[in-house]
Write a protein that holds these residues in place. Sequence first.
Motif: not given
Length: 163
Positions: A74-99
């Motif tokens: 979704m970050l790379d898709d030029p047709n996507v103009k915004a990204i809305w995260c659906a739900r919080g919780g825990y897990g994003t910190v586990r992926i941030i370094d691989n983006l």
Amino acid sequence: MGLNLFMITPKSLQQGDTVAIVSTARKVSKEELKPAIQFLENWGLKAVLGKTIGAEENQFAGNDEMRTADFQTMLDDPNVKAIWCARGGYGTVRIIDNLDFSAFKKKPKWIIGYSDMTVLHSHIHNLNIETLHAQIFLGIEKKSKEAAESIKKILFGENYSLE
């Protein structure tokens, strides 16, 4: 290195633009998101659901690799103009370094959410790009009219101020 006081504001959304709905943290079903999708469509926007919506691995919306790949797509898709995260919780910190934010830096788009997505906001702010620390997508239709309207005004580039 000097402090840059100016941040890049992503382009305003227009009627018909596509907003990606992903979960970088906890699992969420397509069924749970139906009212929020209808709400977004009432704004004249199109929702595209990421592969993490409906995915499950324990409490997560898929494994770390899936959540990383989904957000990256979704970050790379030029047709996507915004990204809305659906739900919080825990897990994003586990992926941030691989983006990889290379394409995003060239064409910033709004990233929306709070809670666990704060790590995204922090990282992206270090790139001098604005994000929207705001209501997660799940349940947006249940929030106050003022809360929803403030998000809409910012996304569509309308005048907005806290008074």
